[in-house]
Write an enzyme that holds these catalytic residues in place. Structure first.
Site, PDB file in Angstrom:
ATOM      1  N   GLY A 168       2.806   6.206  -0.348  1.00 60.47           N
ATOM      2  CA  GLY A 168       3.400   5.649   0.343  1.00 60.47           C
ATOM      3  C   GLY A 168       2.675   4.083   1.658  1.00 60.47           C
ATOM      4  N   ARG A 169       1.764   3.858   1.381  1.00 59.86           N
ATOM      5  CA  ARG A 169       1.575   2.465   1.582  1.00 59.86           C
ATOM      6  C   ARG A 169      -0.247   2.279   0.704  1.00 59.86           C
ATOM      7  NH1 ARG A 169      -1.595   5.231   7.497  1.00 59.86           N
ATOM      8  NH2 ARG A 169      -2.692   7.198   6.168  1.00 59.86           N
ATOM      9  N   LYS A 210      -5.060  -0.210   1.306  1.00 62.88           N
ATOM     10  CA  LYS A 210      -4.084   0.618   1.762  1.00 62.88           C
ATOM     11  C   LYS A 210      -3.996   0.579   2.973  1.00 62.88           C
ATOM     12  CE  LYS A 210      -5.225   5.747   3.244  1.00 62.88           C
ATOM     13  NZ  LYS A 210      -6.075   6.740   3.720  1.00 62.88           N
ATOM     14  N   ASP A 212       6.828   2.444   7.592  1.00 57.79           N
ATOM     15  CA  ASP A 212       6.129   1.295   7.107  1.00 57.79           C
ATOM     16  C   ASP A 212       4.717   1.069   6.822  1.00 57.79           C
ATOM     17  OD1 ASP A 212       3.785   1.638   8.727  1.00 57.79           O
ATOM     18  OD2 ASP A 212       4.399   1.221  10.643  1.00 57.79           O
ATOM     19  N   GLY A 213       4.574   1.771   5.915  1.00 63.21           N
ATOM     20  CA  GLY A 213       3.977   1.806   4.872  1.00 63.21           C
ATOM     21  C   GLY A 213       2.046   1.053   5.068  1.00 63.21           C
ATOM     22  N   ARG A 235     -10.044  -0.205  -0.840  1.00 58.42           N
ATOM     23  CA  ARG A 235     -11.035   0.326  -1.043  1.00 58.42           C
ATOM     24  C   ARG A 235     -11.413   0.352  -3.091  1.00 58.42           C
ATOM     25  NH1 ARG A 235      -7.669   6.151   0.604  1.00 58.42           N
ATOM     26  NH2 ARG A 235      -6.000   5.684  -0.640  1.00 58.42           N
ATOM     27  N   ASP A 281      -2.376  17.432  -2.882  1.00 61.79           N
ATOM     28  CA  ASP A 281      -2.335  15.937  -2.922  1.00 61.79           C
ATOM     29  C   ASP A 281      -3.437  15.157  -2.672  1.00 61.79           C
ATOM     30  OD1 ASP A 281      -0.489  16.752  -0.695  1.00 61.79           O
ATOM     31  OD2 ASP A 281      -0.692  14.691  -0.039  1.00 61.79           O
ATOM     32  N   ASN A 282      -4.318  15.392  -2.008  1.00 64.21           N
ATOM     33  CA  ASN A 282      -5.259  15.001  -1.027  1.00 64.21           C
ATOM     34  C   ASN A 282      -6.518  16.057  -1.896  1.00 64.21           C
ATOM     35  OD1 ASN A 282      -4.206  13.272   0.271  1.00 64.21           O
ATOM     36  ND2 ASN A 282      -4.976  15.310   2.263  1.00 64.21           N
ATOM     37  N   ASP A 290      -9.244  10.386   0.953  1.00 61.06           N
ATOM     38  CA  ASP A 290      -7.816  10.752   1.684  1.00 61.06           C
ATOM     39  C   ASP A 290      -8.547  10.920   3.349  1.00 61.06           C
ATOM     40  OD1 ASP A 290      -6.172   9.913  -0.070  1.00 61.06           O
ATOM     41  OD2 ASP A 290      -4.709  10.590   0.009  1.00 61.06           O
TER      42      ASP A 290
END
Length: 488
Positions: free
Chosen positions: A95-96, A116, A128-129, A179, A255-256, A265
């Protein structure tokens, strides 16, 4: 020796981008107004074959912000799903974050480069990403801190800020973090393919991961069960390392979880100060799902989510059989960690009881985890200091006698034991108040020197460094007021 590259010389495409387009969307970064360099990880840059001196790289801040990528670049945001706090969410994704390309290090390792905070993507879910400065500084420092501790992790190469603001609980300055990792593929990528019914893409993804990261699995009669075994073993080893240094991830959603067993993350993470097995580092985790003592079982829970996602490729019984071994593998890896922390060259079954008694005493007294373990190597010369760390001193005295008897049985010369213990019990960890100090200086005073000072210290956490003596002290009283949550 070849001349180092400037950052704009990375390869502007990635191997991940050869997978089916169902797994990603290509799009450009959203420009950042007047980006300025806040941090540049010169040692990592040199390792990667990039120019370590930021002054020798024109437009570095523009590149790190995503404003000035090569014309041939084709950044992408990947889609995945996952179980968040135990509940399945059908579509998540970057998402970002944008994968902008990859780079081969001088020793031949290929690493992905990901921005990121580069702006909204189709997977931002209305957000807003962007990354806020405080969270970007925390991830920059934490990933390098874990690397210094020898714990598998993504790493941070550079950080830029801007006068642009984003709204969280209040307006905050934004930042973009670059990263790097061999791959950012996570359990959630497999879950997305499985739950969406795209089993053809699922197979291509699994084959791609095997080809690039687990090639030995190709020759196994059950390659996808073999893949799960490799991931399970890496995950167990990772969590054992976390537990040993008192690291709490805070949001161990599926998802992490990295398919490569990397720490991935960084959000509301924390290193424990006073030991508390039930410690919750994430203010948003009201039920304590991701408390310190639950991290081993949650990682297994997430592995079962991955196993379910692999069922179209492999018999479920074979996958379940693999995960039956997880607990034994975790205990073996955790035992190795605690054996080293205790300074023992061998591990006996009775040592579990000795360790268990110590953990009870540490819990009862809320003894500082990092300070105690570092001091333990000096038990014979600093017994009173250690004794004063406990409420029930007589109980600690009794434990001490049994521990000394165990050391005598072990037969390791004192000098060797102390050296062994000091290579696994750090002097420094990234306590929340240390990160908070760096954040406040950067935000309130536009002084980023504390970020680099902390990074240098944490790159060698096992070596006592006189110039960083203040970082080894117990946390100040105000540290108890620090709260980190999923917005961090």
């Amino acid at each position: 020796m070849p001349m180092p590259h400037t950052l704009h010389r990375f390869v502007p495409y990635s191997r991940f981008g050869t997978l089916p387009e169902a797994l990603y969307t290509r799009l450009s970064a959203t420009p950042v107004r007047a980006p300025r360099l806040l941090a540049w990880n010169a040692p990592l840059a040199a390792h990667l074959g990039f120019e370590p001196d930021p002054a020798a790289q024109p437009h570095l801040a523009e590149i790190l912000a995503g404003n000035r990528l090569p014309e041939s670049a084709s950044p992408l945001a990947s889609v995945y799903s996952g179980h968040q706090f135990g509940s399945y969410v059908p579509q998540l994704g970057d998402g970002r974050a944008l994968l902008i390309g990859e780079h081969a290090t001088p020793d031949g390792e290929i690493l992905e480069l990901q921005l990121k905070g580069a702006g909204p993507t189709p997977y931002s879910r209305g957000a807003d990403g962007r990354s806020v400065l405080r969270s970007a500084i925390r991830e920059y420092l934490a990933s390098e801190a874990l690397h210094g501790l020898g714990i598998p992790t993504t790493r941070a190469l550079g950080l830029v800020g801007s006068d642009d603001m984003v709204l969280r609980e209040a307006p905050e300055p934004l930042a973009v973090l670059l990263r790097v990792a061999p791959s950012f593929v996570r359990f959630g990528h497999f879950e997305f393919c499985y739950w969406s019914g795209d089993h053809a893409t699922l197979r291509q993804l699994a084959d791609w991961v095997i080809e690039h990261f687990y090639p030995a699995c190709r020759d196994d009669p059950a390659p996808y069960a073999a893949l799960l075994r490799e991931v399970s073993e890496r995950t167990a080893a990772l969590i054992a390392r976390w537990q040993a240094v008192g690291f709490c991830h805070g949001v161990m959603n599926s998802d992490n979880m990295s398919i490569l067993g990397l720490t991935l993350d960084y959000g509301p993470f924390g290193f424990m100060n006073g030991f508390n097995a039930q410690h919750i580092c994430n203010h948003s985790d009201t039920l304590g799902r991701y408390a310190y003592h639950r991290q081993p079982e949650i990682s297994l829970w997430n592995l079962y989510c991955l196993a379910q996602a692999l069922t179209p490729l492999c018999e479920q019984d074979a996958l379940n059989d693999v995960l039956k071994d997880y607990q034994a593998v975790f205990e073996a890896r955790y035992g190795e960690q605690m054996q080293a922390k205790l300074g023992l060259k061998t591990w006996m079954e009775s040592d579990w009881e000795l360790l268990g008694r110590l953990l009870v005493l540490l819990q009862q007294s809320g003894t500082d985890w990092t300070i105690f373990w570092r001091a333990l190597s000096q038990l014979d010369t600093a017994a009173s200091r250690l004794r004063d760390m406990f409420i029930d001193r007589e109980a600690f005295d009794a434990w001490t006698q049994d521990y000394l008897a165990r050391l005598e049985l072990d037969g390791t010369p004192r000098e060797d034991r102390v050296a062994r213990m000091n290579t696994c019990n750090p002097v420094y960890v990234l306590r929340n108040h240390l990160a908070e100090t760096a954040i406040r200086k950067a935000q309130d005073e536009q002084d980023t020197s504390e970020i680099e000072r902390l990074r240098r210290c944490l790159s060698e956490p096992f070596r006592e460094q006189a110039e960083f003596a203040d970082y080894a002290l117990p946390p100040p009283d105000w540290a108890s007021e620090i709260s980190v949550s999923c917005s961090s």
